[in-house]
Design a protein around this motif. Structure first.
Motif, PDB file in Angstrom:
ATOM      1  N   PRO A  77      39.429  32.991  32.258  1.00 27.44           N
ATOM      2  CA  PRO A  77      40.084  34.297  32.155  1.00 27.44           C
ATOM      3  C   PRO A  77      40.731  34.703  33.480  1.00 27.44           C
ATOM      4  O   PRO A  77      40.238  34.375  34.556  1.00 27.44           O
ATOM      5  CB  PRO A  77      38.931  35.236  31.786  1.00 27.44           C
ATOM      6  N   GLY A  78      41.853  35.426  33.381  1.00 27.17           N
ATOM      7  CA  GLY A  78      42.568  35.892  34.559  1.00 27.17           C
ATOM      8  C   GLY A  78      42.568  37.401  34.653  1.00 27.17           C
ATOM      9  O   GLY A  78      41.767  38.077  33.999  1.00 27.17           O
ATOM     10  N   ASN A  79      43.464  37.951  35.443  1.00 26.32           N
ATOM     11  CA  ASN A  79      43.478  39.404  35.631  1.00 26.32           C
ATOM     12  C   ASN A  79      44.105  40.144  34.454  1.00 26.32           C
ATOM     13  O   ASN A  79      43.878  41.341  34.273  1.00 26.32           O
ATOM     14  CB  ASN A  79      44.204  39.775  36.932  1.00 26.32           C
ATOM     15  N   SER A 128      36.782  42.022  37.078  1.00 26.24           N
ATOM     16  CA  SER A 128      37.715  43.029  37.585  1.00 26.24           C
ATOM     17  C   SER A 128      38.567  42.391  38.678  1.00 26.24           C
ATOM     18  O   SER A 128      38.074  41.581  39.472  1.00 26.24           O
ATOM     19  CB  SER A 128      36.980  44.256  38.119  1.00 26.24           C
ATOM     20  N   HIS A 129      39.823  42.772  38.697  1.00 25.70           N
ATOM     21  CA  HIS A 129      40.792  42.216  39.644  1.00 25.70           C
ATOM     22  C   HIS A 129      40.853  43.138  40.859  1.00 25.70           C
ATOM     23  O   HIS A 129      41.609  44.110  40.894  1.00 25.70           O
ATOM     24  CB  HIS A 129      42.146  42.117  38.948  1.00 25.70           C
ATOM     25  N   THR A 130      40.032  42.857  41.853  1.00 27.67           N
ATOM     26  CA  THR A 130      39.906  43.706  43.029  1.00 27.67           C
ATOM     27  C   THR A 130      39.858  42.831  44.278  1.00 27.67           C
ATOM     28  O   THR A 130      39.614  41.620  44.202  1.00 27.67           O
ATOM     29  CB  THR A 130      38.610  44.534  42.970  1.00 27.67           C
ATOM     30  N   PRO A 131      40.059  43.433  45.460  1.00 27.74           N
ATOM     31  CA  PRO A 131      39.935  42.647  46.695  1.00 27.74           C
ATOM     32  C   PRO A 131      38.536  42.098  46.910  1.00 27.74           C
ATOM     33  O   PRO A 131      38.359  41.148  47.672  1.00 27.74           O
ATOM     34  CB  PRO A 131      40.324  43.648  47.792  1.00 27.74           C
ATOM     35  N   GLU A 132      37.553  42.688  46.252  1.00 30.04           N
ATOM     36  CA  GLU A 132      36.167  42.241  46.439  1.00 30.04           C
ATOM     37  C   GLU A 132      35.852  40.979  45.650  1.00 30.04           C
ATOM     38  O   GLU A 132      34.885  40.271  45.964  1.00 30.04           O
ATOM     39  CB  GLU A 132      35.197  43.356  46.025  1.00 30.04           C
ATOM     40  N   PHE A 133      36.636  40.698  44.627  1.00 27.19           N
ATOM     41  CA  PHE A 133      36.362  39.504  43.823  1.00 27.19           C
ATOM     42  C   PHE A 133      36.879  38.266  44.539  1.00 27.19           C
ATOM     43  O   PHE A 133      38.062  38.160  44.859  1.00 27.19           O
ATOM     44  CB  PHE A 133      37.018  39.606  42.444  1.00 27.19           C
ATOM     45  N   GLN A 164      46.404  42.815  52.193  1.00 27.72           N
ATOM     46  CA  GLN A 164      45.222  42.416  51.436  1.00 27.72           C
ATOM     47  C   GLN A 164      45.531  42.513  49.946  1.00 27.72           C
ATOM     48  O   GLN A 164      45.957  43.552  49.461  1.00 27.72           O
ATOM     49  CB  GLN A 164      44.028  43.305  51.778  1.00 27.72           C
ATOM     50  N   ARG A 165      45.297  41.435  49.225  1.00 33.40           N
ATOM     51  CA  ARG A 165      45.564  41.406  47.791  1.00 33.40           C
ATOM     52  C   ARG A 165      44.264  41.248  47.019  1.00 33.40           C
ATOM     53  O   ARG A 165      43.237  40.825  47.558  1.00 33.40           O
ATOM     54  CB  ARG A 165      46.513  40.247  47.463  1.00 33.40           C
ATOM     55  N   SER A 166      44.316  41.560  45.723  1.00 28.41           N
ATOM     56  CA  SER A 166      43.141  41.401  44.864  1.00 28.41           C
ATOM     57  C   SER A 166      42.889  39.930  44.555  1.00 28.41           C
ATOM     58  O   SER A 166      43.809  39.112  44.558  1.00 28.41           O
ATOM     59  CB  SER A 166      43.329  42.187  43.567  1.00 28.41           C
TER      60      SER A 166
END
Length: 238
Positions: A77-79, A128-133, A164-166
């Motif tokens: 799965p993607g964003n 979730s599509h976030t910078p933390e992932f 900074q990107r997700s």
């Protein structure tokens, strides 16, 4: 280790008639190419579907295409088609999916074993599509005598990038990964971001560049115990 051929693609965005009106037509071409090119595994590295609101008919037609294959088809799965609680992959069409279709669902990462190919495949599902992932976090070491193939969906940060990107994938992440091939999705264009001993490639979407749909392609990846890892782009017959 055995010689293995992977067919790698991503970002078909099924169910988006406005932005990707030829999605299902191109998917048929991808499935046809797997047999034509002698692929042992089909890798779909995210954004198979454009969103989780696509109709069940769209999901059913995707599953039917995967059932045409005589080899495993692996979906990460993607964003756009996240693996969270309302994911399209939790819909009824996937409850009756053929045995060859495997969807990576574990957000901590999971390994799929293919002993007949001397290969293991790892991926980490995106909730979730976030910078933390971090798509490559938790990748295991290769098992002796086996290929380790990984799939990831995210944005590769080149050394001079500042924004900074997700779902970031950093050069050091790739270099330290230890996998033999890293199948990437998220970018519509093809790009080689290999680092150290890891061959890491964005397949690009199979539609081809904007304005040149006749150049739609898949990435054909050969894992060879004598010559190592190589790949090429193969134009689709559409």
């Amino acid at each position: 280790m055995k010689r293995v051929r992977l067919i790698h693609t991503s970002d078909t965005h099924l169910g988006d008639p406005a932005g990707h009106p030829r999605g299902e037509e191109v998917l048929v071409s991808v499935v046809d190419a797997v047999e034509r090119l002698g692929g042992d595994v089909l890798l779909l590295a995210g954004d198979v579907f454009d969103n989780e609101r696509v109709t069940d008919d769209v999901a059913e037609r995707f599953v039917a295409q995967m059932a045409r294959l005589g080899v495993p088809a692996i979906v990460l799965p993607g964003n756009h088609d996240l693996a969270h609680k309302t994911s399209v992959y939790r819909r009824p069409p996937f409850d009756e999916a053929p045995a060859n279709l495997r969807v990576i669902r574990d957000p901590e990462g999971e390994i799929l074993a293919f002993p007949e190919l001397d290969m293991e495949l790892w991926g980490r599902a995106m909730l979730s599509h976030t910078p933390e992932f971090r798509p490559l976090l938790g990748m295991p070491e290769p098992t002796e005598g086996h290929w380790l193939v990984a799939m990831a969906h995210g944005h590769f940060h080149f050394e001079n990038d500042r924004d900074q990107r997700s779902s970031p994938i950093y050069p050091d992440d790739v270099a330290a990964s230890g996998c033999h091939y890293l199948a990437l999705g998220h970018w519509d264009r093809h790009a080689d971001v290999s680092r150290a001993d890891t061959t890491a490639v964005y397949s690009g979407c199979p539609y081809g560049p904007i304005g040149a749909p006749e150049q739609g392609a898949v990435c054909v990846v050969d894992l060879d115990p004598e010559s190592g890892v190589s790949y090429r782009l193969e134009l689709l017959t559409q």
